[in-house]
Design a protein around this motif. Sequence first.
Motif, PDB file in Angstrom:
ATOM      1  N   ARG A  73       0.828  -1.222   0.000  1.00  6.38           N
ATOM      2  CA  ARG A  73       0.000   0.000   0.000  1.00  6.38           C
ATOM      3  C   ARG A  73       0.853   1.258   0.000  1.00  6.38           C
ATOM      4  N   GLY A  74       2.000   1.204   0.670  1.00  4.27           N
ATOM      5  CA  GLY A  74       2.874   2.371   0.772  1.00  4.27           C
ATOM      6  C   GLY A  74       3.501   2.798  -0.542  1.00  4.27           C
ATOM      7  N   LEU A  75       3.390   1.962  -1.560  1.00  5.53           N
ATOM      8  CA  LEU A  75       3.902   2.336  -2.883  1.00  5.53           C
ATOM      9  C   LEU A  75       3.038   3.420  -3.524  1.00  5.53           C
ATOM     10  N   THR A  76       1.744   3.473  -3.132  1.00  6.21           N
ATOM     11  CA  THR A  76       0.813   4.397  -3.790  1.00  6.21           C
ATOM     12  C   THR A  76       0.054   5.315  -2.848  1.00  6.21           C
ATOM     13  N   ALA A  77       0.072   5.041  -1.534  1.00  3.80           N
ATOM     14  CA  ALA A  77      -0.692   5.841  -0.579  1.00  3.80           C
ATOM     15  C   ALA A  77      -0.059   5.730   0.804  1.00  3.80           C
ATOM     16  N   MET A  78      -0.490   6.589   1.730  1.00  5.68           N
ATOM     17  CA  MET A  78      -0.006   6.511   3.105  1.00  5.68           C
ATOM     18  C   MET A  78      -0.414   5.165   3.688  1.00  5.68           C
ATOM     19  N   SER A  79       0.527   4.492   4.341  1.00  3.39           N
ATOM     20  CA  SER A  79       0.272   3.166   4.876  1.00  3.39           C
ATOM     21  C   SER A  79       0.980   3.021   6.214  1.00  3.39           C
ATOM     22  N   GLY A  80       0.347   2.302   7.118  1.00  2.00           N
ATOM     23  CA  GLY A  80       0.964   2.016   8.404  1.00  2.00           C
ATOM     24  C   GLY A  80       0.661   3.070   9.441  1.00  2.00           C
ATOM     25  N   SER A  81       1.038   2.738  10.653  1.00  2.00           N
ATOM     26  CA  SER A  81       0.915   3.654  11.780  1.00  2.00           C
ATOM     27  C   SER A  81       1.883   3.174  12.847  1.00  2.00           C
ATOM     28  N   TRP A  87       4.917   5.864   2.518  1.00  2.00           N
ATOM     29  CA  TRP A  87       4.090   6.666   1.630  1.00  2.00           C
ATOM     30  C   TRP A  87       4.901   7.069   0.408  1.00  2.00           C
ATOM     31  N   PRO A  88       4.215   7.348  -0.723  1.00  2.71           N
ATOM     32  CA  PRO A  88       4.946   7.729  -1.939  1.00  2.71           C
ATOM     33  C   PRO A  88       5.487   9.152  -1.832  1.00  2.71           C
ATOM     34  N   THR A  89       6.553   9.405  -2.577  1.00  3.17           N
ATOM     35  CA  THR A  89       7.079  10.774  -2.648  1.00  3.17           C
ATOM     36  C   THR A  89       6.094  11.625  -3.440  1.00  3.17           C
ATOM     37  N   TRP A  98       8.789   6.826   0.720  1.00  3.02           N
ATOM     38  CA  TRP A  98       9.468   7.029   1.994  1.00  3.02           C
ATOM     39  C   TRP A  98       9.084   5.899   2.927  1.00  3.02           C
ATOM     40  N   LEU A  99      10.046   5.360   3.663  1.00  6.45           N
ATOM     41  CA  LEU A  99       9.823   4.340   4.671  1.00  6.45           C
ATOM     42  C   LEU A  99      10.376   4.879   5.981  1.00  6.45           C
TER      43      LEU A  99
END
Length: 155
Positions: A73-81, A87-89, A98-99
């Motif tokens: 999911r983090g490849l295209t949108a904010m993901s995780g908490s 999240w993508p640049t 960004w990780l």
Amino acid sequence: MHPDPSQLRARPTPEQVPSLFLELDQMLDEFTRMPIRAEFRFDPDMPAVIRVEFLAERGPGLIWYIGRELLHRGLTAMSGSGDVRMWPTLPGQQPSSWLLLESQEVEALFELPTAQLGEWLDATYRITSAETELDGLNWDGFLMELLDGPGTPSA
């Protein structure tokens, strides 16, 4: 007396996805980047979690276990908490994400290429779909490994 031939058959080995080695940039501050290599490893026996080892030039690497869905999911949108977010640049920039990894001891921000990671994650989903990744999971063993580490007996 002959043994039951069904017991002699070898268990099928799950299809393997080779580890992915990526060159990342660790952001030391707003303007300073430090290149670092990371190995992403998929285990078909624990498909919901990706093992990521940040390889040090000298000494042992640092290992984090990150949810496969969070990475995808983090490849295209904010993901995780919490401790792990991705999240993508910004649009128009080089396709990357960004990780952010946080713990009590460390906070680290990495920029990683999305195309290579996306292709590799897609290959893992061809082995084990998102819908079936938790089927047959040994929850006790899974939690013991995450909390205690491999082979560490709990008290």
